[in-house]
Design a protein around this motif. Structure first.
Motif, PDB file in Angstrom:
ATOM      1  N   MET A  15       3.513 -10.107   3.980  1.00 40.36           N
ATOM      2  CA  MET A  15       4.131  -8.930   3.352  1.00 40.36           C
ATOM      3  C   MET A  15       5.486  -8.674   3.994  1.00 40.36           C
ATOM      4  SD  MET A  15       2.787  -4.946   3.321  1.00 40.36           S
ATOM      5  CE  MET A  15       1.377  -5.302   2.293  1.00 40.36           C
ATOM      6  N   VAL A  75       3.758  -0.947  -8.390  1.00 43.18           N
ATOM      7  CA  VAL A  75       3.092  -0.627  -7.124  1.00 43.18           C
ATOM      8  C   VAL A  75       2.747  -1.911  -6.366  1.00 43.18           C
ATOM      9  CG1 VAL A  75       1.000   0.349  -6.112  1.00 43.18           C
ATOM     10  CG2 VAL A  75       2.237   1.607  -7.885  1.00 43.18           C
ATOM     11  N   ARG A  76       2.226  -2.892  -7.075  1.00 43.89           N
ATOM     12  CA  ARG A  76       1.898  -4.161  -6.423  1.00 43.89           C
ATOM     13  C   ARG A  76       3.135  -4.786  -5.771  1.00 43.89           C
ATOM     14  NH1 ARG A  76      -2.868  -7.093  -8.278  1.00 43.89           N
ATOM     15  NH2 ARG A  76      -4.171  -5.748  -9.587  1.00 43.89           N
ATOM     16  N   LYS A  99       4.298  -2.741  -2.670  1.00 41.82           N
ATOM     17  CA  LYS A  99       3.406  -2.977  -1.533  1.00 41.82           C
ATOM     18  C   LYS A  99       3.600  -4.370  -0.958  1.00 41.82           C
ATOM     19  CE  LYS A  99      -0.158   0.437  -2.572  1.00 41.82           C
ATOM     20  NZ  LYS A  99      -1.596   0.703  -2.817  1.00 41.82           N
ATOM     21  N   LYS A 100       3.769  -5.351  -1.825  1.00 41.36           N
ATOM     22  CA  LYS A 100       4.004  -6.717  -1.365  1.00 41.36           C
ATOM     23  C   LYS A 100       5.258  -6.800  -0.510  1.00 41.36           C
ATOM     24  CE  LYS A 100       4.989 -11.370  -3.123  1.00 41.36           C
ATOM     25  NZ  LYS A 100       5.186 -12.185  -4.341  1.00 41.36           N
ATOM     26  N   GLY A 125       6.577  -4.323   1.201  1.00 40.58           N
ATOM     27  CA  GLY A 125       6.610  -3.322   2.253  1.00 40.58           C
ATOM     28  C   GLY A 125       7.525  -2.160   1.943  1.00 40.58           C
ATOM     29  N   ASP A 180       6.613   0.622  -0.055  1.00 39.57           N
ATOM     30  CA  ASP A 180       5.819   1.674  -0.666  1.00 39.57           C
ATOM     31  C   ASP A 180       5.662   2.902   0.221  1.00 39.57           C
ATOM     32  OD1 ASP A 180       4.297  -0.076   1.013  1.00 39.57           O
ATOM     33  OD2 ASP A 180       2.466   0.892   0.307  1.00 39.57           O
ATOM     34  N   ILE A 188       1.487   5.483  -4.109  1.00 44.19           N
ATOM     35  CA  ILE A 188       2.518   5.127  -3.145  1.00 44.19           C
ATOM     36  C   ILE A 188       3.086   6.400  -2.520  1.00 44.19           C
ATOM     37  CG2 ILE A 188       3.191   2.909  -4.152  1.00 44.19           C
ATOM     38  CD1 ILE A 188       5.428   4.317  -5.660  1.00 44.19           C
TER      39      ILE A 188
END
Length: 333
Positions: A1, A178-179, A182-183, A185, A187, A210
């Protein structure tokens, strides 16, 4: 990530209003291209703003609309002639080519072009040079420029038509965004990211998914597509803004909601601040056609007017930041 950059100069360290590059430096380069975003960064923008649509194979890409007819050369590709469709997008009947009907590989055979060539003919000289970037491409550019410049560069994505896309295609761009965040970093509350949407329900979902600040965009008239019983006018009252503050951190209103016809401040910024909301109006542009009459240089549409005069009025109104096509002009570069 990926991890957020934490050792660089913070976004907007001088405490001035945030300069948000609207589709990049779109007053100088075709919008939503890596060249436009890089130009904006080089000119000192605090944030770059990609509008996000989605491909058939579920990749977020940057285009002003899911209809790509005006911003790419798709009409010049005979292999895609049969992809032309007529769709009712949130009540507007549009005939064109739509991103969600193309795979990413197909989209990347196209090239970007200037959306307003009559108004910005200088931008048209770049037609045909640039691909449609993915959201991942834009994040990679942001990080490369952070490494080059030693300062943080914020990113301010807008999800285009998320409710409509979910209803019509089954594609959930809220989940895809969102994915991706988050992937990468990006969020967290300290990630120098704002997420903006014109719809209410997607923001309410994002608020649970998030920690990045969320912005409710506000059009000149009407109301949110996903809440037909609501109007923007009612949502901009003190009680309406208090409700918005339960799921968003700020509003992105049309400029005319912040400054009246003669250029003086309305009550919106005061009322939004009282509700704990940031205010980022759109859009500061240099051309006379977009400026109040008192700030125009002459009667021509494409003449350059007093863009910094408009910024001063926004500062006097107390806004926290603003979207602009011309970060270099407002930054004096």
């Amino acid at each position: 990530m990926g991890q957020p950059v934490t050792d660089l100069t913070p976004v907007n360290a001088d405490g001035d209003m945030l300069v948000i590059a609207h589709r990049g430096a779109s007053g100088e380069r075709p919008e939503h291209t890596l060249a436009s975003y890089e130009r904006a960064i080089d000119e000192g923008a605090d944030y770059i703003e990609p509008d996000l649509v989605v491909t058939k194979d579920l990749v977020l890409v940057a285009r002003h609309e899911n209809d790509i007819s005006e911003t790419t050369d798709v009409a010049d590709h005979p292999e895609f002639a049969d992809r032309r469709r007529t769709k009712d997008v949130e009540g507007d009947l549009i005939n064109g080519w739509f991103a969600e009907d193309f795979t990413l590989a197909e989209l990347q055979t196209l090239r970007a072009k200037e959306r307003m060539p009559a108004l910005r003919p200088a931008n048209a000289r770049f037609d045909g040079l640039y691909q449609v970037p993915t959201f991942a491409d834009i994040i990679a550019l942001k990080r490369a420029k952070e490494a080059e410049t030693g300062r943080k560069i914020g990113i301010y994505p807008e999800l285009k038509h998320p409710t409509w896309l979910l209803q019509e295609t089954g594609i959930d761009t809220v989940d895809l965004l969102v994915r991706q965040l988050k992937k990468e970093g990006l969020d967290g509350a300290d990630a120098d990211v704002f997420v903006q949407v014109f719809d209410v329900t997607p923001l309410q979902r994002l608020d649970k998914m998030i920690d990045t600040p969320l912005i409710l965009l506000i059009r000149p008239e009407g109301g949110p597509f996903d809440e037909p019983g609501m109007t923007w006018a009612s949502m901009m009252t003190p009680s309406g803004l208090a409700e918005v503050a339960t799921y968003a951190d700020g509003i992105g209103p049309w400029m005319g909601h912040v400054l009246n016809d003669v250029g003086t401040a309305t009550d919106l910024v005061r009322d939004a601040h009282a509700a704990g909301l940031k205010v980022h109006p759109w859009t500061v542009r240099k051309e006379n056609v977009f400026l109040p009459p008192s700030l125009r240089s002459d009667a021509s549409q494409d003449g350059v007017g007093d863009i910094r005069g408009l910024v001063k009025r926004l500062k006097d109104a107390g806004v926290d930041g603003y979207f602009t096509d011309d970060p270099g002009l407002v930054r004096g570069k």
